[in-house]
Scaffold this motif. Structure first.
Motif, PDB file in Angstrom:
ATOM      1  N   LEU A  60      11.662  57.376  30.711  1.00 27.33           N
ATOM      2  CA  LEU A  60      10.841  56.308  30.130  1.00 27.33           C
ATOM      3  C   LEU A  60      11.266  56.172  28.682  1.00 27.33           C
ATOM      4  O   LEU A  60      10.912  57.004  27.837  1.00 27.33           O
ATOM      5  CB  LEU A  60       9.355  56.643  30.236  1.00 27.33           C
ATOM      6  CG  LEU A  60       8.400  55.644  29.591  1.00 27.33           C
ATOM      7  CD1 LEU A  60       8.452  54.290  30.310  1.00 27.33           C
ATOM      8  CD2 LEU A  60       6.980  56.187  29.566  1.00 27.33           C
ATOM      9  N   HIS A  61      12.079  55.162  28.409  1.00 22.46           N
ATOM     10  CA  HIS A  61      12.487  54.920  27.020  1.00 22.46           C
ATOM     11  C   HIS A  61      11.352  54.160  26.355  1.00 22.46           C
ATOM     12  O   HIS A  61      11.099  53.002  26.667  1.00 22.46           O
ATOM     13  CB  HIS A  61      13.796  54.137  26.966  1.00 22.46           C
ATOM     14  CG  HIS A  61      14.370  54.103  25.595  1.00 22.46           C
ATOM     15  ND1 HIS A  61      14.427  52.962  24.839  1.00 22.46           N
ATOM     16  CD2 HIS A  61      14.886  55.097  24.827  1.00 22.46           C
ATOM     17  CE1 HIS A  61      14.967  53.252  23.663  1.00 22.46           C
ATOM     18  NE2 HIS A  61      15.256  54.541  23.633  1.00 22.46           N
ATOM     19  N   THR A  62      10.651  54.845  25.482  1.00 20.73           N
ATOM     20  CA  THR A  62       9.443  54.313  24.898  1.00 20.73           C
ATOM     21  C   THR A  62       9.591  54.275  23.381  1.00 20.73           C
ATOM     22  O   THR A  62       9.612  55.305  22.721  1.00 20.73           O
ATOM     23  CB  THR A  62       8.200  55.111  25.369  1.00 20.73           C
ATOM     24  OG1 THR A  62       7.029  54.487  24.895  1.00 20.73           O
ATOM     25  CG2 THR A  62       8.241  56.563  25.011  1.00 20.73           C
ATOM     26  N   VAL A  63       9.786  53.088  22.861  1.00 19.75           N
ATOM     27  CA  VAL A  63      10.111  52.906  21.449  1.00 19.75           C
ATOM     28  C   VAL A  63       8.859  52.546  20.655  1.00 19.75           C
ATOM     29  O   VAL A  63       8.256  51.509  20.892  1.00 19.75           O
ATOM     30  CB  VAL A  63      11.180  51.803  21.280  1.00 19.75           C
ATOM     31  CG1 VAL A  63      11.496  51.586  19.809  1.00 19.75           C
ATOM     32  CG2 VAL A  63      12.437  52.165  22.055  1.00 19.75           C
ATOM     33  N   PHE A  64       8.495  53.429  19.724  1.00 21.52           N
ATOM     34  CA  PHE A  64       7.337  53.155  18.881  1.00 21.52           C
ATOM     35  C   PHE A  64       7.714  53.093  17.403  1.00 21.52           C
ATOM     36  O   PHE A  64       6.862  52.999  16.543  1.00 21.52           O
ATOM     37  CB  PHE A  64       6.220  54.173  19.124  1.00 21.52           C
ATOM     38  CG  PHE A  64       6.635  55.614  18.957  1.00 21.52           C
ATOM     39  CD1 PHE A  64       6.527  56.244  17.729  1.00 21.52           C
ATOM     40  CD2 PHE A  64       7.140  56.312  20.034  1.00 21.52           C
ATOM     41  CE1 PHE A  64       6.918  57.564  17.583  1.00 21.52           C
ATOM     42  CE2 PHE A  64       7.529  57.639  19.897  1.00 21.52           C
ATOM     43  CZ  PHE A  64       7.419  58.269  18.662  1.00 21.52           C
ATOM     44  N   PRO A  93       7.088  46.567  25.283  1.00 20.77           N
ATOM     45  CA  PRO A  93       6.456  46.563  23.968  1.00 20.77           C
ATOM     46  C   PRO A  93       5.028  46.017  24.050  1.00 20.77           C
ATOM     47  O   PRO A  93       4.735  45.137  24.855  1.00 20.77           O
ATOM     48  CB  PRO A  93       7.332  45.613  23.142  1.00 20.77           C
ATOM     49  CG  PRO A  93       8.622  45.534  23.874  1.00 20.77           C
ATOM     50  CD  PRO A  93       8.296  45.743  25.328  1.00 20.77           C
ATOM     51  N   ALA A  94       4.180  46.548  23.199  1.00 20.63           N
ATOM     52  CA  ALA A  94       2.800  46.062  23.126  1.00 20.63           C
ATOM     53  C   ALA A  94       2.771  44.727  22.389  1.00 20.63           C
ATOM     54  O   ALA A  94       3.615  44.474  21.535  1.00 20.63           O
ATOM     55  CB  ALA A  94       1.928  47.070  22.398  1.00 20.63           C
ATOM     56  N   GLU A  95       1.819  43.899  22.747  1.00 24.02           N
ATOM     57  CA  GLU A  95       1.678  42.620  22.052  1.00 24.02           C
ATOM     58  C   GLU A  95       1.182  42.818  20.624  1.00 24.02           C
ATOM     59  O   GLU A  95       1.566  42.087  19.721  1.00 24.02           O
ATOM     60  CB  GLU A  95       0.742  41.695  22.830  1.00 24.02           C
ATOM     61  CG  GLU A  95       1.360  41.210  24.126  1.00 24.02           C
ATOM     62  CD  GLU A  95       0.487  40.198  24.828  1.00 24.02           C
ATOM     63  OE1 GLU A  95      -0.257  39.471  24.143  1.00 24.02           O
ATOM     64  OE2 GLU A  95       0.558  40.136  26.063  1.00 24.02           O
ATOM     65  N   ASN A  96       0.326  43.804  20.451  1.00 20.17           N
ATOM     66  CA  ASN A  96      -0.223  44.099  19.122  1.00 20.17           C
ATOM     67  C   ASN A  96      -0.013  45.576  18.818  1.00 20.17           C
ATOM     68  O   ASN A  96      -0.591  46.426  19.468  1.00 20.17           O
ATOM     69  CB  ASN A  96      -1.720  43.786  19.068  1.00 20.17           C
ATOM     70  CG  ASN A  96      -1.992  42.327  19.347  1.00 20.17           C
ATOM     71  OD1 ASN A  96      -1.306  41.460  18.823  1.00 20.17           O
ATOM     72  ND2 ASN A  96      -2.978  42.048  20.184  1.00 20.17           N
ATOM     73  N   VAL A  99       2.950  50.842  19.492  1.00 17.90           N
ATOM     74  CA  VAL A  99       2.974  51.738  20.654  1.00 17.90           C
ATOM     75  C   VAL A  99       3.133  50.929  21.934  1.00 17.90           C
ATOM     76  O   VAL A  99       2.301  50.075  22.251  1.00 17.90           O
ATOM     77  CB  VAL A  99       1.703  52.615  20.705  1.00 17.90           C
ATOM     78  CG1 VAL A  99       1.719  53.518  21.926  1.00 17.90           C
ATOM     79  CG2 VAL A  99       1.584  53.441  19.432  1.00 17.90           C
ATOM     80  N   PRO A 100       4.205  51.196  22.724  1.00 20.22           N
ATOM     81  CA  PRO A 100       4.446  50.447  23.959  1.00 20.22           C
ATOM     82  C   PRO A 100       3.359  50.669  25.017  1.00 20.22           C
ATOM     83  O   PRO A 100       2.588  51.633  24.951  1.00 20.22           O
ATOM     84  CB  PRO A 100       5.789  50.970  24.451  1.00 20.22           C
ATOM     85  CG  PRO A 100       6.367  51.732  23.329  1.00 20.22           C
ATOM     86  CD  PRO A 100       5.251  52.151  22.451  1.00 20.22           C
ATOM     87  N   VAL A 101       3.341  49.801  26.003  1.00 21.72           N
ATOM     88  CA  VAL A 101       2.273  49.738  26.996  1.00 21.72           C
ATOM     89  C   VAL A 101       2.097  51.046  27.780  1.00 21.72           C
ATOM     90  O   VAL A 101       0.994  51.591  27.854  1.00 21.72           O
ATOM     91  CB  VAL A 101       2.501  48.541  27.955  1.00 21.72           C
ATOM     92  CG1 VAL A 101       1.481  48.533  29.074  1.00 21.72           C
ATOM     93  CG2 VAL A 101       2.478  47.227  27.183  1.00 21.72           C
ATOM     94  N   THR A 102       3.155  51.563  28.406  1.00 24.24           N
ATOM     95  CA  THR A 102       3.018  52.759  29.236  1.00 24.24           C
ATOM     96  C   THR A 102       2.695  53.984  28.388  1.00 24.24           C
ATOM     97  O   THR A 102       1.883  54.816  28.782  1.00 24.24           O
ATOM     98  CB  THR A 102       4.288  52.998  30.068  1.00 24.24           C
ATOM     99  OG1 THR A 102       4.538  51.825  30.849  1.00 24.24           O
ATOM    100  CG2 THR A 102       4.146  54.184  30.988  1.00 24.24           C
ATOM    101  N   MET A 103       3.316  54.059  27.225  1.00 26.58           N
ATOM    102  CA  MET A 103       3.025  55.173  26.319  1.00 26.58           C
ATOM    103  C   MET A 103       1.533  55.200  25.977  1.00 26.58           C
ATOM    104  O   MET A 103       0.903  56.255  25.996  1.00 26.58           O
ATOM    105  CB  MET A 103       3.872  55.053  25.056  1.00 26.58           C
ATOM    106  CG  MET A 103       3.684  56.184  24.090  1.00 26.58           C
ATOM    107  SD  MET A 103       4.732  55.974  22.650  1.00 26.58           S
ATOM    108  CE  MET A 103       4.517  57.561  21.873  1.00 26.58           C
TER     109      MET A 103
END
Length: 146
Positions: A60-64, A93-96, A99-103
């Motif tokens: 899970l590549h999760t970019v914050f 990516p999160a809309e706001n 922190v991304p959605v799955t993270m």
């Protein structure tokens, strides 16, 4: 998991479809030193070690942070250079906020993180940081034995 795209798989993997298997999520960022030096090589070894079992490893590549430099093209290069063999979901990516959605859904504190899901689809471990090879292997083995 909410992924914007996938690498190393022809179709997206869904946890519901993987019920009956033990699943390990390896949350990482390509600019995370602990991910590059320890956690991603460890995840590759776990994927190889348990390949014959009812086991699925998913990156899970999760970019914050550093969003602009860690795009899909850069990740493709990283995956090729480091010969990462397992399927990788690119966290949406999160809309706001950063922190991304799955993270956010999984309540992950950062990278690297390891999430183990048992055969019934329950999270049995959510760990921030690097586990020892022995700890991780034992935990996966215990879940496979159940």
């Amino acid at each position: 998991m909410t992924a914007s795209s996938w690498l190393n798989t022809e179709e997206p993997l869904r946890l519901e479809v993987l019920r009956g298997k033990v699943v390990m999520l390896h949350a990482f960022q390509m600019l995370c030193p602990a991910c590059v030096t320890r956690a991603t090589p460890q995840a590759s070894a776990v994927a190889e070690c348990f390949a014959a079992d009812d086991f699925q490893l998913i990156g899970l590549h999760t970019v914050f942070e550093h969003h602009r430099v860690m795009d899909v093209d850069a990740l493709r290069v990283y995956v090729a250079e480091f010969r990462v063999p397992f399927p990788i979901a690119i966290d949406q990516p999160a809309e706001n906020g950063p922190v991304p959605v799955t993270m956010a859904k999984l309540g992950l504190q950062g990278t690297p993180s390891t999430v183990l899901v048992d055969r019934a689809g329950n999270i049995s471990l959510s760990h921030f940081g690097v586990l020892s090879d022995m700890q991780l292997g034992a935990m996966v083995g215990q879940l496979l034995a159940m």
